[in-house]
Design a protein around this motif. Structure first.
Motif, PDB file in Angstrom:
ATOM      1  N   LEU A 114      68.879  60.742  52.859  1.00  0.00           N
ATOM      2  CA  LEU A 114      69.189  61.968  52.134  1.00  0.00           C
ATOM      3  C   LEU A 114      68.491  63.149  52.801  1.00  0.00           C
ATOM      4  O   LEU A 114      67.263  63.172  52.922  1.00  0.00           O
ATOM      5  CB  LEU A 114      68.705  61.851  50.677  1.00  0.00           C
ATOM      6  CG  LEU A 114      68.748  63.125  49.845  1.00  0.00           C
ATOM      7  CD1 LEU A 114      70.175  63.663  49.704  1.00  0.00           C
ATOM      8  CD2 LEU A 114      68.132  62.891  48.464  1.00  0.00           C
ATOM      9  N   PHE A 140      75.667  65.223  48.079  1.00  0.00           N
ATOM     10  CA  PHE A 140      74.944  64.722  46.906  1.00  0.00           C
ATOM     11  C   PHE A 140      74.575  65.976  46.107  1.00  0.00           C
ATOM     12  O   PHE A 140      73.484  66.522  46.255  1.00  0.00           O
ATOM     13  CB  PHE A 140      73.711  63.951  47.385  1.00  0.00           C
ATOM     14  CG  PHE A 140      72.796  63.473  46.291  1.00  0.00           C
ATOM     15  CD1 PHE A 140      73.268  62.702  45.247  1.00  0.00           C
ATOM     16  CD2 PHE A 140      71.442  63.788  46.322  1.00  0.00           C
ATOM     17  CE1 PHE A 140      72.416  62.258  44.248  1.00  0.00           C
ATOM     18  CE2 PHE A 140      70.583  63.342  45.327  1.00  0.00           C
ATOM     19  CZ  PHE A 140      71.078  62.581  44.293  1.00  0.00           C
ATOM     20  N   TYR A 199      74.421  54.806  40.751  1.00  0.00           N
ATOM     21  CA  TYR A 199      73.247  55.287  41.480  1.00  0.00           C
ATOM     22  C   TYR A 199      72.094  55.354  40.487  1.00  0.00           C
ATOM     23  O   TYR A 199      72.086  56.197  39.588  1.00  0.00           O
ATOM     24  CB  TYR A 199      73.580  56.662  42.065  1.00  0.00           C
ATOM     25  CG  TYR A 199      72.561  57.278  43.019  1.00  0.00           C
ATOM     26  CD1 TYR A 199      71.221  56.906  43.045  1.00  0.00           C
ATOM     27  CD2 TYR A 199      72.963  58.272  43.904  1.00  0.00           C
ATOM     28  CE1 TYR A 199      70.320  57.490  43.919  1.00  0.00           C
ATOM     29  CE2 TYR A 199      72.068  58.873  44.788  1.00  0.00           C
ATOM     30  CZ  TYR A 199      70.746  58.471  44.778  1.00  0.00           C
ATOM     31  OH  TYR A 199      69.852  59.073  45.639  1.00  0.00           O
ATOM     32  N   ASP A 215      68.476  56.388  39.999  1.00  0.00           N
ATOM     33  CA  ASP A 215      67.601  57.306  40.742  1.00  0.00           C
ATOM     34  C   ASP A 215      66.339  57.636  39.958  1.00  0.00           C
ATOM     35  O   ASP A 215      66.424  58.086  38.806  1.00  0.00           O
ATOM     36  CB  ASP A 215      68.380  58.597  41.063  1.00  0.00           C
ATOM     37  CG  ASP A 215      67.733  59.408  42.174  1.00  0.00           C
ATOM     38  OD1 ASP A 215      66.642  59.040  42.641  1.00  0.00           O
ATOM     39  OD2 ASP A 215      68.339  60.423  42.584  1.00  0.00           O
ATOM     40  N   GLY A 220      64.547  59.895  41.079  1.00  0.00           N
ATOM     41  CA  GLY A 220      64.376  61.309  41.440  1.00  0.00           C
ATOM     42  C   GLY A 220      63.508  61.430  42.676  1.00  0.00           C
ATOM     43  O   GLY A 220      62.669  60.563  42.956  1.00  0.00           O
ATOM     44  N   SER A 221      63.733  62.507  43.407  1.00  0.00           N
ATOM     45  CA  SER A 221      63.022  62.687  44.664  1.00  0.00           C
ATOM     46  C   SER A 221      61.510  62.777  44.420  1.00  0.00           C
ATOM     47  O   SER A 221      61.059  63.514  43.547  1.00  0.00           O
ATOM     48  CB  SER A 221      63.520  63.958  45.347  1.00  0.00           C
ATOM     49  OG  SER A 221      63.249  63.849  46.709  1.00  0.00           O
ATOM     50  N   GLY A 222      60.766  61.986  45.209  1.00  0.00           N
ATOM     51  CA  GLY A 222      59.306  62.022  45.082  1.00  0.00           C
ATOM     52  C   GLY A 222      58.799  61.346  43.828  1.00  0.00           C
ATOM     53  O   GLY A 222      57.670  61.622  43.390  1.00  0.00           O
ATOM     54  N   ALA A 223      59.578  60.446  43.246  1.00  0.00           N
ATOM     55  CA  ALA A 223      59.144  59.751  42.025  1.00  0.00           C
ATOM     56  C   ALA A 223      57.790  59.075  42.271  1.00  0.00           C
ATOM     57  O   ALA A 223      57.496  58.628  43.385  1.00  0.00           O
ATOM     58  CB  ALA A 223      60.180  58.701  41.641  1.00  0.00           C
ATOM     59  N   GLY A 279      67.484  54.765  44.505  1.00  0.00           N
ATOM     60  CA  GLY A 279      66.671  55.733  45.244  1.00  0.00           C
ATOM     61  C   GLY A 279      65.553  56.284  44.380  1.00  0.00           C
ATOM     62  O   GLY A 279      65.449  55.996  43.191  1.00  0.00           O
ATOM     63  N   GLY A 280      64.708  57.055  45.025  1.00  0.00           N
ATOM     64  CA  GLY A 280      63.592  57.684  44.328  1.00  0.00           C
ATOM     65  C   GLY A 280      62.306  56.909  44.528  1.00  0.00           C
ATOM     66  O   GLY A 280      62.175  55.770  44.079  1.00  0.00           O
ATOM     67  N   GLY A 281      61.382  57.480  45.270  1.00  0.00           N
ATOM     68  CA  GLY A 281      60.052  56.883  45.409  1.00  0.00           C
ATOM     69  C   GLY A 281      59.994  55.660  46.308  1.00  0.00           C
ATOM     70  O   GLY A 281      58.998  54.935  46.289  1.00  0.00           O
ATOM     71  N   VAL A 325      68.288  54.563  49.070  1.00  0.00           N
ATOM     72  CA  VAL A 325      68.290  55.940  49.580  1.00  0.00           C
ATOM     73  C   VAL A 325      66.867  56.337  49.940  1.00  0.00           C
ATOM     74  O   VAL A 325      65.952  56.189  49.128  1.00  0.00           O
ATOM     75  CB  VAL A 325      68.841  56.924  48.509  1.00  0.00           C
ATOM     76  CG1 VAL A 325      68.889  58.349  49.072  1.00  0.00           C
ATOM     77  CG2 VAL A 325      70.212  56.488  48.019  1.00  0.00           C
ATOM     78  N   LEU A 326      66.697  56.830  51.160  1.00  0.00           N
ATOM     79  CA  LEU A 326      65.394  57.351  51.595  1.00  0.00           C
ATOM     80  C   LEU A 326      65.514  58.860  51.779  1.00  0.00           C
ATOM     81  O   LEU A 326      66.366  59.324  52.544  1.00  0.00           O
ATOM     82  CB  LEU A 326      64.967  56.735  52.931  1.00  0.00           C
ATOM     83  CG  LEU A 326      64.869  55.213  53.033  1.00  0.00           C
ATOM     84  CD1 LEU A 326      64.402  54.813  54.437  1.00  0.00           C
ATOM     85  CD2 LEU A 326      63.928  54.642  51.977  1.00  0.00           C
ATOM     86  N   GLY A 327      64.675  59.592  51.068  1.00  0.00           N
ATOM     87  CA  GLY A 327      64.670  61.047  51.211  1.00  0.00           C
ATOM     88  C   GLY A 327      63.330  61.530  51.705  1.00  0.00           C
ATOM     89  O   GLY A 327      63.124  61.791  52.895  1.00  0.00           O
ATOM     90  N   THR A 328      62.356  61.580  50.806  1.00  0.00           N
ATOM     91  CA  THR A 328      61.039  62.138  51.106  1.00  0.00           C
ATOM     92  C   THR A 328      60.372  61.468  52.310  1.00  0.00           C
ATOM     93  O   THR A 328      59.786  62.150  53.149  1.00  0.00           O
ATOM     94  CB  THR A 328      60.130  62.001  49.853  1.00  0.00           C
ATOM     95  OG1 THR A 328      60.847  62.545  48.739  1.00  0.00           O
ATOM     96  CG2 THR A 328      58.834  62.734  50.019  1.00  0.00           C
TER      97      THR A 328
HETATM   98  C1  1GP Z   1      66.453  61.372  45.363  1.00  0.00           C
HETATM   99  O1  1GP Z   1      66.985  59.066  45.522  1.00  0.00           O
HETATM  100  C2  1GP Z   1      66.698  60.213  46.254  1.00  0.00           C
HETATM  101  O2  1GP Z   1      67.544  61.682  44.579  1.00  0.00           O
HETATM  102  C3  1GP Z   1      65.585  60.012  47.266  1.00  0.00           C
HETATM  103  O3  1GP Z   1      64.330  59.981  46.665  1.00  0.00           O
HETATM  104  O4  1GP Z   1      63.009  61.560  48.062  1.00  0.00           O
HETATM  105  O5  1GP Z   1      61.844  59.856  46.647  1.00  0.00           O
HETATM  106  O6  1GP Z   1      63.104  59.169  48.686  1.00  0.00           O
HETATM  107  P1  1GP Z   1      62.996  60.154  47.583  1.00  0.00           P
END
Ligand code: 1GP
Length: 254
Positions: A23, A79, A174, A176, A178-181, A204-206, A225-228
Motif C-alpha cells: 500500500l 484504496f 478486507y 483492517d 488500520g494503518s500503524g495499528a 492488513g494493519g500493523g 497488506v504492508l503499508g507502514t
Molecule cells: C492500512 O492495512 C493497511 O489500511 C496497511 O497497514 O500501514 O499498518 O501496514 P500498515
C-alpha cells in the motif's frame, strides 16, 4: 492479455498461493525520488499494488498513479478513503463498503457519488467488504469513518459480518486494523472468518514482522497488506514479502 486484479487474487487463492499487497500513500511519496519506490516495487514484486488511504492532504494521487503506470508493468488498484480519491489513470478500485460500521455514508453514500466517476473511468471494480478491527489504537480510518470497529476479542462478530457481506455479493473481505495499528489482527479472528466465508480474505494493519505475516497467512489470510513497514524499513518489508513463497501450497486444479 492482462488479467484483472481480482482474477489474480482469486486464482492465487484457488492455487493455494498466498498473495501480497503493498500500500502506497501518495502523500508520503516524493515524486522526485519515485524511481527509488519503483526499484523497491520491482524487487518485492507485489501481487497487488494499492494506492490510497483514509485521508489525503496532497494532490499527488493522479501523479503517483501516472508515474507508476509509465515506469512499471504493475496494475494500480485504488484504496480510497472517500469518493474524492479516484484516479481515472488507475486500473482498478477496491469498492469498499465499510460493513463493520453503521455509518450509511461509508456503507453506500460515498459510493453513489463515486459510481458515475468510476463508470466513466472504465476501471475494474472490486466489491469489497471492509471491516475495521480495533487493534489497540484509534486509527485515522476509525476516526475518519466515524464508526465503531469490531472489538479485538470478538472474532464471531467479524465472521458474521463477513458472512453477511458475502451473502450481499461482496467479492472479498478486507480485515483492517488500520494503518500503524498497535498490533495486528488476531489469528483467531482471521481463522474464524476464513472458516465462515469462501471469498478471498485480505488482512492488513500493523503487520511489521515476519512472524506477524506468517501468523496472518497461516490463520487463513489469502493476501496481506504492508503499508507502514514498506515506508519505514524496506529491508524488513522485503523479508516479510518473502514469507508468501514459503507458505504457499500447491492445490491441484479441478
Ligand atoms: C492500512 O492495512 C493497511 O489500511 C496497511 O497497514 O500501514 O499498518 O501496514 P500498515
Amino acid at each position: 492479455m492482462n488479467l484483472s486484479v481480482y482474477s489474480i487474487i482469486k486464482a492465487n487463492q484457488e492455487k493455494g498461493k498466498k498473495s501480497l499487497a503493498l500500500l502506497l500513500d501518495p502523500d508520503k511519496i516524493d515524486l522526485q525520488q519515485i524511481h527509488q519506490t519503483i526499484q523497491l516495487l520491482n524487487k518485492i514484486s507485489p501481487d497487488v499494488l494499492l494506492i490510497g488511504g483514509s485521508l489525503m492532504l496532497s494532490d499527488k494521487l493522479n501523479k503517483v498513479v501516472e508515474a507508476i503506470k509509465a515506469q512499471t508493468e504493475f496494475a494500480v488498484t485504488l484504496f480510497p478513503g472517500n469518493s474524492l480519491h479516484i484516479s481515472d489513470k488507475a486500473d482498478a478500485i477496491l469498492f469498499l463498503s465499510l460493513i463493520s460500521g453503521r455509518n450509511p455514508d461509508f456503507l453506500i453514500g460515498q459510493h453513489v457519488h463515486a459510481a458515475p466517476v468510476i463508470k466513466r473511468a472504465g476501471i475494474e471494480v472490486i466489491p469489497t467488504g471492509y471491516l475495521l478491527i480495533d487493534c489497540g489504537s484509534v486509527t485515522t480510518a476509525n476516526y475518519m469513518s466515524n464508526t465503531t470497529p469490531v472489538p479485538y476479542n470478538k472474532p464471531e462478530i467479524a465472521a458474521c459480518t463477513a458472512l453477511a457481506g458475502e451473502m450481499l455479493g461482496l467479492k472479498c473481505m478486507y480485515l483492517d486494523g488500520g494503518s500503524g495499528a498497535a498490533k495486528p489482527i488476531s489469528p483467531e479472528m482471521i481463522k474464524l472468518v476464513k472458516q465462515t466465508v469462501l471469498v478471498p480474505i485480505v488482512v492488513g494493519g500493523g503487520i511489521r514482522s515476519v512472524e506477524a505475516a506468517k501468523n496472518a497467512y497461516e490463520a487463513g489470510a489469502d493476501m496481506i497488506v504492508l503499508g507502514t513497514i514498506f515506508e519505514n524499513n524496506t529491508e524488513l518489508a522485503t523479508e516479510i514479502a518473502a514469507v508468501r513463497e514459503q507458505l504457499s501450497v500447491s492445490i491441484p486444479s479441478k
